[in-house]
Design an enzyme around this catalytic site. Structure first.
Site, PDB file in Angstrom:
ATOM      1  N   ASP A 205       0.912  -1.090  -0.056  1.00 19.35           N
ATOM      2  CA  ASP A 205       0.073  -0.039   0.045  1.00 19.35           C
ATOM      3  C   ASP A 205       0.950   1.336  -0.037  1.00 19.35           C
ATOM      4  O   ASP A 205       1.865   1.425   0.613  1.00 19.35           O
ATOM      5  CB  ASP A 205      -0.868  -0.152   1.172  1.00 19.35           C
ATOM      6  CG  ASP A 205      -1.760   1.247   1.355  1.00 19.35           C
ATOM      7  OD1 ASP A 205      -2.507   1.173   0.533  1.00 19.35           O
ATOM      8  OD2 ASP A 205      -1.674   1.941   2.257  1.00 19.35           O
ATOM      9  N   GLU A 269       1.053  -0.363  -4.887  1.00 13.91           N
ATOM     10  CA  GLU A 269       0.014   0.652  -5.390  1.00 13.91           C
ATOM     11  C   GLU A 269       1.042   1.787  -5.799  1.00 13.91           C
ATOM     12  O   GLU A 269       1.678   2.213  -4.734  1.00 13.91           O
ATOM     13  CB  GLU A 269      -0.644   0.893  -4.212  1.00 13.91           C
ATOM     14  CG  GLU A 269      -1.685   1.940  -4.432  1.00 13.91           C
ATOM     15  CD  GLU A 269      -2.271   2.750  -3.363  1.00 13.91           C
ATOM     16  OE1 GLU A 269      -3.321   3.158  -3.311  1.00 13.91           O
ATOM     17  OE2 GLU A 269      -1.431   2.992  -2.293  1.00 13.91           O
TER      18      GLU A 269
HETATM   19  C1  NOJ Z   1      -4.047   3.457  -0.371  1.00 14.91           C
HETATM   20  C2  NOJ Z   1      -5.336   2.489  -0.307  1.00 14.91           C
HETATM   21  O1  NOJ Z   1      -5.712   2.091  -1.502  1.00 14.91           O
HETATM   22  C3  NOJ Z   1      -6.587   3.683   0.336  1.00 14.91           C
HETATM   23  O2  NOJ Z   1      -7.656   2.730   0.337  1.00 14.91           O
HETATM   24  C4  NOJ Z   1      -5.981   4.179   1.509  1.00 14.91           C
HETATM   25  O3  NOJ Z   1      -6.956   5.262   2.065  1.00 14.91           O
HETATM   26  C5  NOJ Z   1      -4.787   4.795   1.527  1.00 14.91           C
HETATM   27  N1  NOJ Z   1      -3.755   3.964   0.714  1.00 14.91           N
HETATM   28  C6  NOJ Z   1      -4.023   5.310   2.667  1.00 14.91           C
HETATM   29  O4  NOJ Z   1      -3.786   3.944   3.343  1.00 14.91           O
END
Ligand code: NOJ
Length: 546
Positions: A205, A269
């Site tokens: 993430d 991500e």
């Molecule tokens: C990316 C995640 O996909 C999202 O849902 C989240 O709010 C942010 N990171 C913060 O962790």
């Protein structure tokens, strides 16, 4: 002896993203859980996907719905127990399916014991596990960085330490200091914990946020920002994310994952341009799949020329040996059917499942599920609450999965409200109805998944775009034995396309997005109805031996 070349499972496989809160509630509290996934295993097998990516199930105060973790090696009671997750891993593996989990590595919850200790005094064993800074000599904020959700200062004052801590998202999500040996080791231990438990990979993430500029320089101001734009776009995040050193971090994660057998997958991500994304493959020593968000971005124009340009640019930019990946939506982006309309969403699904690269299907996308309108009293997402009315809210794309026609669509019992309401007519959209309709969106998705298995050229073959009229995107998938053409009509008008010479009078339709056309010999000209996509095969080729 020549060795057989081995393609890891994640190159040929299809990933299905489960937003855990919204997939299936098993215990009647209106929130999806781990047992719920186990209950729906038969559906996943029937559908024909290869892996599930489950969003965070760790203990969390849920300020950001699980992306604020307060214990990385346990399960929130809302979602189940560690034994449930072990069972999920086992059940998926018994069914020949893989499991991927989120590694929320750039921040924790402010309720995490690490942070509670770190904030308690300026000198404690975890004092440097988060990013602490003194005020400037004039008593000001350490720098101009702002939070992603509200565009306000990313620094929060802690009276016990008389210092600020950094939070790139909510103030309840303090950023971890990956330059602290203690914090780094603790996070790597978390990764070992899950890999040893048998997960097949992780999605890192906010991957590019793990390291910040060592000098904490101010981010440059965006001169074009105006009200109505996302608050955090006021600055260019040059020093707070994606700094050059991040590639060392990527390599560190990759070498850890490679210590495990079984082709464990490292995804990341990174909401970035393709030019930036491709740098995170490294020299095949960083992420296996830096996730490509190009086709789900709000800038994505849904027309044949634009999409073809994106695909070709990505193919061109990919470093040697790197493998592409594609998604149309996720839990942070509006659903594709709402962005491009349900008729074109079928084209989207054919594109997703026939391009070269690993596809990820967002739960419900296989049904053509659309965004839901959320009445103001039901809004949950902190982003919408902090920046209302500009379209950043994510509840819309996180509503319950549609299983049947009962109240709450079979997601939870009739007697309890689901955590997000289903505010539209789903009587023809749910799984049960679509399973009975051979031309439904779900039948199309399943047929495409089956086609991928029957034609390995769709999984691992090469790609090349073909010359075609501007409303069409046509491409070839091929290997030394086999060749398919995919022709996608991005317009609602009838289109004709002169087939490549070797396909004329010797090709046949394998699948139409309308699910009403199969077989028969094609002549010189391919005719496509408005919004129709076709997969075409040369007749001489057998359907299941390539
Ligand atoms: C990316 C995640 O996909 C999202 O849902 C989240 O709010 C942010 N990171 C913060 O962790």
């Amino acid at each position: 002896m020549p060795t057989m070349s081995h393609a890891p499972w994640w190159k040929s496989g299809v990933i299905y993203q489960i937003y855990l809160r919204s997939f299936q509630d098993s215990n009647g509290d209106g929130i999806g859980d781990v047992q719920g996934i186990i209950q729906r295993l038969d559906y996943l097998k029937w559908l024909g996907i290869d892996a599930v990516w489950v969003t965070p199930f760790y203990p969390s105060p849920m300020a950001d719905f699980g992306y604020d973790v307060s214990d990385h090696t346990n399960i929130d009671p809302i979602f189940g127990t560690l034994a449930d997750v072990d069972r999920l891993i086992q059940c998926l593996h018994d069914s020949n399916l893989k499991i991927l989990v989120d590694f929320v590595a750039a921040h924790t919850s402010d309720q995490h014991p690490w942070f509670i200790e770190s904030r308690s005094s300026p000198s404690n064993p975890k004092q440097d596990w988060y990013i602490w800074k003194d005020p400037t000599p004039e008593g000001g904020l350490p720098n101009n960085w702002i939070g992603r959700f509200d565009g306000l200062s990313a620094w929060e004052w802690e009276p016990k330490r008389e210092q600020y801590y950094l939070h790139s998202f909510l103030k309840e999500q303090p950023d971890i200091n990956w330059r602290s040996n203690g914090a780094k080791q603790a996070m790597l231990d978390v990764l070992h914990f899950w890999l040893q438990r048998g997960i097949d990979g992780i999605r890192v993430d906010a991957a590019y946020r793990a390291l910040k500029d060592p000098q904490f320089r101010d981010n440059p101001v965006n001169p074009d920002w105006h009200p109505g734009m996302e608050p955090s776009d006021r600055l260019f995040e040059v020093f707070s994310k994606n700094i050059p050193e991040i590639h060392d971090y990527n390599r560190m994660l990759r070498s850890l994952v490679e210590k495990y057998d079984g082709d464990r997958l490292l995804m990341a991500e990174l909401y970035k341009s393709l030019e930036e994304i491709v740098k995170h493959y490294g020299a095949n020593d960083e992420f296996h799949l830096p996730l490509n968000s190009e086709l789900m971005s709000s800038d994505c124009q849904w027309n044949a020329e634009y999409v073809r340009e994106v695909v070709d640019r990505y193919e061109r930019l990919l470093p040697e040996g790197a493998w592409p990946n594609w998604s149309l939506s996720n839990h942070d982006k509006h659903r594709v059917a709402s962005r491009i309309g349900i008729a074109q969403a079928r084209i989207g699904m054919m594109l997703l499942l026939t391009l070269r690269g690993t596809p990820t299907i967002y739960y419900g996308e296989e049904l053509g599920m659309e965004d839901a309108w959320i009445p103001s009293e039901h809004i949950q997402d902190p982003w919408e609450i902090k920046a209302p009315g500009i379209g950043v809210g994510r509840d819309t794309e996180r509503t319950p999965m549609l299983w049947d026609n009962s109240p709450h669509a079979g997601f939870c019992p009739e007697s309890v409200p689901p955590w997000l309401p289903i505010t539209y007519d789903y009587s023809h959209l749910h799984v049960k109805a679509q399973q009975q309709d051979s031309r439904s969106f779900l039948s199309l998705t399943r047929a495409l998944l089956r086609l991928r298995r029957q034609h390995s050229v769709l999984q691992l073959g090469d790609y090349i775009a073909l010359y075609s009229p501007s409303q069409l995107f046509c491409y070839r998938r091929f290997n030394e034995n086999s060749e398919l053409i995919i022709a996608l009509n991005f317009s609602s008008e009838y289109q004709e396309w002169v087939l490549p010479i070797e396909f004329r009078h010797q090709s046949t339709v394998l699948l139409s997005t309308f699910m009403d056309r199969h077989g028969g010999k094609l002549g010189d000209i391919l005719e496509l109805r408005g919004n129709e996509g076709l997969v075409i095969q040369r007749c001489s080729q057998s359907s299941d031996t390539d």
